[in-house]
Motif scaffolding. Structure first.
Motif, PDB file in Angstrom:
ATOM      1  N   VAL A  84       0.859  -1.193   0.000  1.00 44.13           N
ATOM      2  CA  VAL A  84       0.000   0.000   0.000  1.00 44.13           C
ATOM      3  C   VAL A  84       0.892   1.239   0.000  1.00 44.13           C
ATOM      4  O   VAL A  84       1.811   1.361   0.816  1.00 44.13           O
ATOM      5  CB  VAL A  84      -0.921   0.044   1.244  1.00 44.13           C
ATOM      6  N   ARG A  85       0.607   2.153  -0.928  1.00 45.37           N
ATOM      7  CA  ARG A  85       1.320   3.443  -0.970  1.00 45.37           C
ATOM      8  C   ARG A  85       0.258   4.536  -0.848  1.00 45.37           C
ATOM      9  O   ARG A  85      -0.517   4.759  -1.777  1.00 45.37           O
ATOM     10  CB  ARG A  85       2.087   3.567  -2.293  1.00 45.37           C
ATOM     11  N   ASN A  86       0.218   5.161   0.310  1.00 46.00           N
ATOM     12  CA  ASN A  86      -0.778   6.184   0.612  1.00 46.00           C
ATOM     13  C   ASN A  86      -0.105   7.514   0.902  1.00 46.00           C
ATOM     14  O   ASN A  86       0.732   7.594   1.799  1.00 46.00           O
ATOM     15  CB  ASN A  86      -1.563   5.791   1.873  1.00 46.00           C
ATOM     16  N   GLU A 131       3.749  -1.286  -9.583  1.00 40.82           N
ATOM     17  CA  GLU A 131       4.958  -1.068  -8.800  1.00 40.82           C
ATOM     18  C   GLU A 131       5.134   0.420  -8.534  1.00 40.82           C
ATOM     19  O   GLU A 131       4.940   1.250  -9.440  1.00 40.82           O
ATOM     20  CB  GLU A 131       6.195  -1.580  -9.560  1.00 40.82           C
ATOM     21  N   CYS A 132       5.521   0.765  -7.326  1.00 37.10           N
ATOM     22  CA  CYS A 132       5.844   2.146  -7.007  1.00 37.10           C
ATOM     23  C   CYS A 132       7.173   2.509  -7.680  1.00 37.10           C
ATOM     24  O   CYS A 132       8.125   1.713  -7.670  1.00 37.10           O
ATOM     25  CB  CYS A 132       5.964   2.335  -5.498  1.00 37.10           C
ATOM     26  N   ALA A 133       7.233   3.718  -8.246  1.00 39.62           N
ATOM     27  CA  ALA A 133       8.463   4.174  -8.911  1.00 39.62           C
ATOM     28  C   ALA A 133       9.653   4.175  -7.957  1.00 39.62           C
ATOM     29  O   ALA A 133      10.807   4.103  -8.376  1.00 39.62           O
ATOM     30  CB  ALA A 133       8.253   5.572  -9.483  1.00 39.62           C
ATOM     31  N   GLY A 134       9.364   4.266  -6.650  1.00 40.77           N
ATOM     32  CA  GLY A 134      10.430   4.309  -5.655  1.00 40.77           C
ATOM     33  C   GLY A 134      10.795   2.944  -5.087  1.00 40.77           C
ATOM     34  O   GLY A 134      11.623   2.856  -4.164  1.00 40.77           O
ATOM     35  N   GLY A 236       3.336   3.272 -10.435  1.00 37.42           N
ATOM     36  CA  GLY A 236       2.131   3.144  -9.610  1.00 37.42           C
ATOM     37  C   GLY A 236       1.428   4.464  -9.358  1.00 37.42           C
ATOM     38  O   GLY A 236       0.195   4.522  -9.261  1.00 37.42           O
ATOM     39  N   ALA A 237       2.185   5.549  -9.263  1.00 36.66           N
ATOM     40  CA  ALA A 237       1.624   6.866  -8.933  1.00 36.66           C
ATOM     41  C   ALA A 237       0.523   7.296  -9.892  1.00 36.66           C
ATOM     42  O   ALA A 237      -0.346   8.099  -9.531  1.00 36.66           O
ATOM     43  CB  ALA A 237       2.741   7.910  -8.931  1.00 36.66           C
ATOM     44  N   ALA A 238       0.568   6.780 -11.133  1.00 36.24           N
ATOM     45  CA  ALA A 238      -0.422   7.186 -12.136  1.00 36.24           C
ATOM     46  C   ALA A 238      -1.751   6.454 -11.955  1.00 36.24           C
ATOM     47  O   ALA A 238      -2.772   6.887 -12.498  1.00 36.24           O
ATOM     48  CB  ALA A 238       0.130   6.931 -13.532  1.00 36.24           C
TER      49      ALA A 238
END
Ligand SMILES: Nc1nc2c(c(=O)[nH]1)N[C@H]1C(S)=C(S)[C@@H](COP(=O)(O)O)O[C@H]1N2
Ligand SMILES: [Mo]
Length: 399
Positions: A84-86, A131-134, A236-238
């Motif tokens: 989870v990226r919040n 996937e998260c870019a980070g 993922g951010a998009a």
């Protein structure tokens, strides 16, 4: 039923933050006598967690949950193991009151859609990794020797799921595209009001979805219930969660997520002349592979079947190689076996046998995709720590 609305759409949906929902459940929210506004929360109420799911399976980074690849097995990542990226706490959205507004200067009209409206549109499914870019950011310090700013993810800011829902292009068609339409910006309903635009071509891609389900079940609140965007192959951010507004713009849209974040900054990365940012914005991910082992790993001596995941934004992975070496030197590359289906937007699984001798080892894997792109041996630093994809040295102690 789809309602055209006049003028600029009102704020869609009824949103409570997790904090408000918890406080409401505990009787902490007091309705004003006129019933129009909420009273304030108790000032010293403890901050609620930023997510709904049980965090015990994860590595916590503030409001983010990192998955453990060693806990994942099949093609699809179960929701309770999915990272989870919040940027702000998971909002609890009332499905009945939910509205998605679509419009903007590049649209013929403003429309407002309910969840039922979205469910009546043709549904499309895609098995895609997200996937998260980070992801891998912590290795900027431990492998490149220079830390990058942001959540220090290991290898677990990734998962792969089956996503289903209407295509974004079918929803855009309801608002009608004007000839001058250029960018499509997505707005989240969370407190961070997360936004990330995409060019029209990506919005019209047959695999760009407004996902209503994940692995066959309605979206989990942490993954964007009731509606999230899903842009296969893009960072993922998009894939904006808790989608509330789709804005069709007649020019390039610049927001935090393509000017101050998700841009490559550093001496090797010149800014792009088309972008008002100190670095070039990123959209696609990178070809990568990672072992399903703890970091660092500890194994007993003897033959082990090791496995992992490999993926590329450019299509299926064609080959995965592995080697056992040391921190400073890689060993000879050998082919790993690819297992399971090879789908255009999903990750591939791989495995190989390793006869582990006592001592300290460093395992590396590298993927090559069908377009011939291969993970490099080295990578260039960027200040915000995005898209690291060198063949990752994975320390393994055998004892
Ligand atoms: N509304 C909203 N959408 C969002 C975010 C967010 O904070 N708010 N985070 C983005 C980022 S940076 C990533 S990597 C993915 C993560 O998706 P997940 O939490 O479902 O794994 O969601 C994206 N969509
Ligand atoms: Mo992300």
């Amino acid at each position: 039923m789809i309602r055209p609305v006049s003028g600029f759409a009102r704020t869609p949906g009824t949103v409570m933050t997790r904090r408000e929902a918890l406080a409401a459940a505990a009787g902490g929210i007091v309705l004003a006598s006129c019933g129009e506004s909420f009273g304030s929360l108790e000032p010293d109420a403890p901050e609620p967690p930023a997510f709904v799911k049980d965090p015990s399976h994860f590595i916590m980074h503030g409001s983010n949950l990192e998955a453990r690849l060693e806990d994942m097995d099949g093609l699809l990542t179960p929701v309770d193991r999915f990272f989870v990226r919040n940027h702000s706490p998971t909002p609890i959205i009332d499905a009945d009151a939910y509205r998605l507004s679509v419009g903007g200067p590049g649209a013929e009209r403003e429309v407002e859609l309910t969840l039922a409206d979205l469910r009546t549109l043709p549904s499309h499914s895609v098995i895609a990794y997200l996937e998260c870019a980070g992801n891998w950011r912590r290795f900027f310090e431990s492998v490149l020797g220079q830390a990058a700013a942001g959540s220090q993810w290991g290898t677990g800011a990734i998962g792969c799921a089956e996503w289903s829902g209407p295509r974004l292009r079918d929803v855009l068609a309801l608002a009608g595209l004007r000839p001058g339409a250029v960018d499509v910006n997505l707005h989240g309903l969370d407190d961070s009001a997360w936004q990330r635009p995409m060019p029209l071509a990506k919005a019209m891609d047959e695999n760009t979805l407004l996902a209503l389900t994940m692995n066959g079940a309605p979206l989990h609140p942490d993954h964007g219930f009731p509606v999230r965007a899903l842009l296969p192959g893009w960072i993922g951010a998009a894939s904006v969660k808790w989608l509330g507004r789709i804005e069709i713009a007649t020019g390039k849209v610049w927001v935090a997520a393509n000017t101050t974040s998700y841009v490559l900054i550093g001496e090797h990365w010149p800014p792009a002349d088309y972008a008002p940012a100190s670095g070039a914005p990123i959209d696609q991910g990178a070809v990568k592979s990672a072992l399903a082992l703890p970091l660092p790993a500890r194994l007993s001596p003897g033959i082990h079947r090791l496995r992992g995941f490999a993926y590329s934004p450019h299509g299926p992975v064609a080959r995965v190689e592995w080697n056992a070496g040391t921190t400073s030197a890689a060993g000879p590359w050998r082919d790993a076996r690819l297992i399971g289906p090879r789908l255009p937007h999903a990750w591939s699984r791989f495995e190989f046998e390793w006869n582990a001798a006592p001592g300290n080892h460093v395992l590396r894997t590298r993927a090559t995709d069908e377009t011939g792109l291969r993970q490099p041996a080295e990578a260039l630093y960027n200040a915000k720590g995005y898209l690291l994809n060198l063949a990752l040295p994975h320390p393994v102690a055998v004892e």
